[in-house]
Design an enzyme around this catalytic site. Sequence first.
Site, short mmCIF file in Angstrom:
data_model
loop_
_atom_site.label_atom_id
_atom_site.label_comp_id
_atom_site.label_asym_id
_atom_site.label_seq_id
_atom_site.Cartn_x
_atom_site.Cartn_y
_atom_site.Cartn_z
N ASP A 13 14.85 91.42 46.71
CA ASP A 13 16.18 91.02 47.19
C ASP A 13 16.26 90.53 48.64
O ASP A 13 17.21 90.87 49.35
CB ASP A 13 17.18 92.16 47.01
N LYS A 75 19.25 90.22 38.99
CA LYS A 75 19.60 91.55 38.50
C LYS A 75 20.94 91.97 39.08
O LYS A 75 21.39 91.43 40.08
CB LYS A 75 18.51 92.57 38.87
N CYS A 108 18.12 99.27 47.10
CA CYS A 108 17.30 98.66 46.04
C CYS A 108 15.83 99.05 46.12
O CYS A 108 15.20 99.31 45.09
CB CYS A 108 17.47 97.15 46.06
#
Length: 179
Positions: A13, A75, A108
Amino acid sequence: MLNAINTLLVVVDVQGKLAHLMHNRESLFKHLKTAIEGARVLDLPILATEQYPEGMGSTIPEIASLLTDVMPISKTSFSCCGSEAFMAALKQIGRYQVLLAGIEAHVCVEQTALDLIENGYEVQVLSDAVSSRDPENRAIAFQRIRDAGAAITSTEAALFEILRKSDTPAFKQILNLVK
Protein backbone atom coordinates in the site's frame (compact mmCIF):
# COMPACT_ATOMS: atom_id res chain seq x y z
CA MET A 1 17.59 -17.79 7.72
CA LEU A 2 16.19 -16.30 4.57
CA ASN A 3 17.14 -17.92 1.27
CA ALA A 4 16.56 -17.13 -2.38
CA ILE A 5 14.52 -20.27 -3.01
CA ASN A 6 11.85 -19.66 -0.37
CA THR A 7 11.63 -15.85 -0.07
CA LEU A 8 9.36 -13.28 -1.69
CA LEU A 9 8.87 -9.54 -1.18
CA VAL A 10 5.48 -8.01 -0.43
CA VAL A 11 5.12 -4.23 -0.92
CA VAL A 12 2.07 -3.04 1.01
CA ASP A 13 0.00 0.00 0.00
CA VAL A 14 2.65 2.62 -0.86
CA GLN A 15 0.14 4.89 -2.50
CA GLY A 16 -1.34 8.29 -2.96
CA LYS A 17 -1.03 11.25 -0.65
CA LEU A 18 -0.74 8.97 2.38
CA ALA A 19 2.71 7.77 1.29
CA HIS A 20 3.97 11.35 1.38
CA LEU A 21 2.71 11.81 4.96
CA MET A 22 4.91 9.03 6.33
CA HIS A 23 7.47 9.76 9.02
CA ASN A 24 10.96 9.94 7.46
CA ARG A 25 9.48 9.40 4.00
CA GLU A 26 12.65 10.08 1.97
CA SER A 27 14.48 7.30 3.81
CA LEU A 28 11.39 5.09 3.48
CA PHE A 29 11.26 5.58 -0.30
CA LYS A 30 15.01 5.00 -0.64
CA HIS A 31 14.83 1.69 1.24
CA LEU A 32 11.70 0.57 -0.60
CA LYS A 33 13.53 1.12 -3.88
CA THR A 34 16.55 -0.80 -2.58
CA ALA A 35 14.32 -3.67 -1.43
CA ILE A 36 12.61 -3.90 -4.82
CA GLU A 37 15.82 -3.59 -6.82
CA GLY A 38 17.52 -6.11 -4.52
CA ALA A 39 14.64 -8.55 -4.95
CA ARG A 40 15.11 -8.21 -8.71
CA VAL A 41 18.84 -8.96 -8.46
CA LEU A 42 18.13 -12.01 -6.29
CA ASP A 43 15.26 -13.14 -8.54
CA LEU A 44 12.68 -12.98 -5.75
CA PRO A 45 9.00 -12.81 -6.66
CA ILE A 46 7.27 -9.56 -5.71
CA LEU A 47 3.66 -8.94 -4.77
CA ALA A 48 2.29 -5.42 -4.35
CA THR A 49 -1.02 -4.28 -2.92
CA GLU A 50 -3.12 -1.14 -2.99
CA GLN A 51 -5.66 -0.31 -0.30
CA TYR A 52 -8.89 0.89 -1.91
CA PRO A 53 -7.11 2.63 -4.81
CA GLU A 54 -10.33 4.32 -5.96
CA GLY A 55 -10.21 6.43 -2.82
CA MET A 56 -6.54 6.35 -1.79
CA GLY A 57 -4.90 6.57 -5.19
CA SER A 58 -2.43 4.28 -6.87
CA THR A 59 1.10 3.29 -5.96
CA ILE A 60 3.35 6.36 -5.98
CA PRO A 61 5.25 6.82 -9.26
CA GLU A 62 8.73 6.42 -7.74
CA ILE A 63 7.78 2.91 -6.58
CA ALA A 64 5.39 2.00 -9.40
CA SER A 65 8.16 2.65 -11.93
CA LEU A 66 10.09 -0.25 -10.37
CA LEU A 67 7.06 -2.55 -10.45
CA THR A 68 5.94 -2.22 -14.06
CA ASP A 69 5.65 -6.01 -14.39
CA VAL A 70 3.78 -6.42 -11.08
CA MET A 71 0.04 -5.88 -11.13
CA PRO A 72 -0.95 -4.38 -7.78
CA ILE A 73 -3.61 -6.35 -5.98
CA SER A 74 -6.50 -4.10 -5.00
CA LYS A 75 -7.91 -4.75 -1.54
CA THR A 76 -10.29 -3.31 1.02
CA SER A 77 -9.21 -5.41 4.00
CA PHE A 78 -6.36 -3.90 5.98
CA SER A 79 -4.53 -7.24 6.06
CA CYS A 80 -3.35 -8.38 2.65
CA CYS A 81 -4.45 -11.84 3.77
CA GLY A 82 -8.06 -10.65 3.78
CA SER A 83 -7.86 -10.46 -0.01
CA GLU A 84 -8.66 -13.68 -1.87
CA ALA A 85 -6.60 -12.45 -4.82
CA PHE A 86 -3.58 -11.84 -2.61
CA MET A 87 -3.84 -15.25 -0.94
CA ALA A 88 -4.22 -16.96 -4.32
CA ALA A 89 -1.16 -15.15 -5.68
CA LEU A 90 0.83 -15.99 -2.54
CA LYS A 91 -0.11 -19.67 -2.75
CA GLN A 92 0.70 -19.75 -6.47
CA ILE A 93 4.20 -18.42 -5.80
CA GLY A 94 4.66 -21.23 -3.29
CA ARG A 95 7.23 -19.57 -1.02
CA TYR A 96 6.94 -19.39 2.74
CA GLN A 97 9.43 -16.70 3.77
CA VAL A 98 7.88 -13.24 3.39
CA LEU A 99 9.71 -9.94 3.47
CA LEU A 100 7.23 -7.17 4.27
CA ALA A 101 7.66 -3.53 3.28
CA GLY A 102 5.22 -0.63 2.98
CA ILE A 103 2.75 1.42 4.95
CA GLU A 104 1.28 1.92 7.46
CA ALA A 105 3.22 -0.13 9.99
CA HIS A 106 0.47 -0.17 12.61
CA VAL A 107 -2.40 -0.99 10.27
CA CYS A 108 -1.90 -2.88 7.01
CA VAL A 109 1.68 -4.07 7.59
CA GLU A 110 0.99 -5.23 11.15
CA GLN A 111 -2.27 -6.99 10.33
CA THR A 112 -0.68 -8.67 7.30
CA ALA A 113 2.29 -9.85 9.38
CA LEU A 114 0.03 -11.26 12.10
CA ASP A 115 -2.19 -13.07 9.58
CA LEU A 116 0.80 -14.46 7.67
CA ILE A 117 2.28 -15.84 10.89
CA GLU A 118 -1.07 -17.37 11.80
CA ASN A 119 -1.11 -19.03 8.36
CA GLY A 120 2.32 -20.60 8.87
CA TYR A 121 4.55 -18.15 6.99
CA GLU A 122 7.92 -16.94 8.23
CA VAL A 123 7.80 -13.15 8.26
CA GLN A 124 10.58 -10.59 8.32
CA VAL A 125 9.65 -6.92 8.35
CA LEU A 126 12.07 -4.53 6.66
CA SER A 127 12.18 -1.87 9.36
CA ASP A 128 13.72 0.81 7.15
CA ALA A 129 11.18 0.13 4.38
CA VAL A 130 8.12 0.39 6.65
CA SER A 131 6.66 3.51 8.20
CA SER A 132 3.64 5.19 9.74
CA ARG A 133 2.68 8.83 10.03
CA ASP A 134 3.50 8.71 13.73
CA PRO A 135 6.80 7.04 14.76
CA GLU A 136 5.21 5.86 18.02
CA ASN A 137 2.62 3.84 16.08
CA ARG A 138 5.46 2.33 14.05
CA ALA A 139 7.34 1.32 17.20
CA ILE A 140 4.24 -0.25 18.75
CA ALA A 141 3.55 -2.17 15.54
CA PHE A 142 7.10 -3.54 15.44
CA GLN A 143 6.79 -4.72 19.03
CA ARG A 144 3.48 -6.48 18.36
CA ILE A 145 4.86 -8.06 15.19
CA ARG A 146 8.01 -9.23 17.01
CA ASP A 147 5.93 -10.58 19.91
CA ALA A 148 3.90 -12.62 17.41
CA GLY A 149 7.04 -14.31 16.11
CA ALA A 150 8.24 -12.26 13.15
CA ALA A 151 11.73 -10.85 12.80
CA ILE A 152 12.40 -7.16 12.43
CA THR A 153 15.36 -6.61 10.11
CA SER A 154 16.77 -4.04 7.70
CA THR A 155 16.75 -4.08 3.94
CA GLU A 156 20.52 -4.42 3.74
CA ALA A 157 20.64 -7.23 6.32
CA ALA A 158 17.91 -9.19 4.53
CA LEU A 159 19.53 -8.83 1.11
CA PHE A 160 22.92 -10.00 2.38
CA GLU A 161 21.29 -12.85 4.31
CA ILE A 162 19.70 -14.09 1.10
CA LEU A 163 22.91 -13.51 -0.87
CA ARG A 164 24.98 -15.47 1.69
CA LYS A 165 28.41 -14.98 0.07
CA SER A 166 30.49 -12.47 -1.84
CA ASP A 167 31.78 -14.64 -4.68
CA THR A 168 28.63 -14.40 -6.78
CA PRO A 169 27.76 -12.04 -9.64
CA ALA A 170 24.89 -10.65 -7.57
CA PHE A 171 27.21 -9.49 -4.75
CA LYS A 172 28.49 -6.39 -6.56
CA GLN A 173 24.98 -5.48 -7.66
CA ILE A 174 23.66 -5.71 -4.10
CA LEU A 175 26.69 -3.86 -2.77
CA ASN A 176 26.04 -1.00 -5.21
CA LEU A 177 22.38 -0.85 -4.15
CA VAL A 178 23.16 -0.45 -0.46
CA LYS A 179 25.97 2.09 -0.82
